[in-house]
Design an enzyme around this catalytic site. Structure first.
Site, mmCIF file in Angstrom:
data_model
loop_
_atom_site.group_PDB
_atom_site.id
_atom_site.type_symbol
_atom_site.label_atom_id
_atom_site.label_comp_id
_atom_site.label_asym_id
_atom_site.label_seq_id
_atom_site.Cartn_x
_atom_site.Cartn_y
_atom_site.Cartn_z
ATOM 1 N N LEU A 124 -2.466 5.308 4.023
ATOM 2 C CA LEU A 124 -3.917 5.264 4.165
ATOM 3 C C LEU A 124 -4.343 4.611 5.468
ATOM 4 C CD1 LEU A 124 -5.280 4.442 0.614
ATOM 5 C CD2 LEU A 124 -4.259 6.532 1.509
ATOM 6 N N GLY A 162 0.875 5.145 1.045
ATOM 7 C CA GLY A 162 0.173 6.343 0.620
ATOM 8 C C GLY A 162 0.971 7.611 0.837
ATOM 9 N N ASN A 196 4.902 -0.251 -0.002
ATOM 10 C CA ASN A 196 5.085 -1.567 0.626
ATOM 11 C C ASN A 196 3.812 -2.398 0.683
ATOM 12 O OD1 ASN A 196 4.134 0.384 2.511
ATOM 13 N ND2 ASN A 196 4.653 -0.977 4.199
ATOM 14 N N GLU A 197 2.888 -2.170 -0.254
ATOM 15 C CA GLU A 197 1.585 -2.830 -0.218
ATOM 16 C C GLU A 197 1.652 -4.350 -0.176
ATOM 17 O OE1 GLU A 197 0.801 1.271 -1.413
ATOM 18 O OE2 GLU A 197 2.331 -0.191 -1.912
#
Length: 304
Positions: A110, A155, A179-180
């Protein structure tokens, strides 16, 4: 503009997070939101999605072509959803292969600039488009194959996991994963559920807590991808694999797919507005905006 360029040129680690179609064309279909269509007409200045459809085989190849790294912006997601909807409505289309026209990247996830320094209304509109992308592909009637010819974090990984089958280029420089947490962000429940359905609970728990990015060999080992092939064979292998999937009686396959995915899809559909509100409340927090600003400044310095 310099900031956006800095972001996109270093987006391999910046992907943050990356309507329901029924199992049969006779059932009710949720169409693309008119708001998204209007958004595309008003804001899209170039084609970000290219679709090659071979009516003789019933297979469409969707090339993501939003330089440099196929960041999932609102414009991109809108065009993506409309493209999928058009293929769903074409009864001669039976399979969809999703790949990238950009070198070394499938999708970097994103677009941070859709979440940093924007209004709550814009954030909500953006998040609805992310949901729409997931619902369109995860609930698609079509056989869907991700031809992952480059890195696919966050994303991009989510988009890959929505497909029925994933083929990745066997290049150790490429990576894939959600990997947020590396950026202080929490993957929403439907990201988590999609990964659990793909690799199982234990692998998902470790991957999400640590924000892991897997190289192709590691991704194959945990089941995040299904097949590794040389870079120049990714698309060809996807075409060959598609033929095997299309040999299965369509009605039986579609019902089975719906049976396996319906609970996960229904969970988001029934909580869609609450999920949007939660995302907007979270992403607009001062602490999260500060974290995003710090990261963007780091990227800007790296670019300089």
């Amino acid at each position: 503009m310099a900031l956006r360029a800095a972001l996109r040129n270093n987006c391999a680690l910046t992907g943050l997070f990356s309507r329901l179609s029924s199992c049969s064309r006779r059932h009710v279909r949720v169409c693309v939101s008119p708001v998204l269509v209007a958004q595309q007409r008003n804001n899209s200045t170039s084609q970000k999605i290219k679709v090659d459809f071979d009516q003789s085989t019933g297979v469409a190849v969707m090339h993501m072509q939003s330089p440099p790294v196929n960041s999932l912006s609102l414009d991109f997601l809108t065009e993506f959803c409309i493209s999928v909807e058009k293929l769903e409505l074409d009864k001669s289309c039976r399979g969809l292969i999703i790949t990238s026209s950009q070198p070394r990247v499938f999708s970097a996830g994103l677009d941070i600039l859709e979440m940093y320094g924007t209004s709550p209304e814009r954030c909500g509109e953006f998040w609805r488009a992310v949901q729409e992308m997931w619902l369109k592909v995860y609930g698609s009637n079509l056989v869907t194959i991700a031809a992952i010819n480059g890195s696919s974090p966050a994303g991009g990984c989510l988009m890959s996991m929505t497909c029925d089958y994933r083929i990745m280029a066997d290049n150790p420089r490429f990576s894939i994963g959600l990997n947020e947490t590396q950026l202080g962000i929490v993957a929403p429940f439907w990201f988590k559920d999609t990964m659990v359905n793909t690799v199982g609970h234990r692998h998902t728990e470790a991957a999400l807590q640590l924000g892991l990015l897997y190289n192709p060999a590691e991704a194959l080992k945990v089941g995040l991808v299904d097949l590794l092939v040389p870079e120049d064979q990714v698309l060809g292998s996807a075409v060959q694999t598609m033929a095997k999937w299309l040999a299965i009686p369509e009605h039986a396959r579609q019902i089975t797919k719906s049976m396996m995915r319906k609970a996960t899809i229904d969970k988001l559909v029934s909580n869609r507005e609450a999920d949007i509100q939660h995302f907007v409340k979270f992403i607009t927090k001062d602490s999260i905006q500060k974290s995003l600003r710090t990261y963007l400044e780091m990227l800007k310095k790296r670019k300089a």
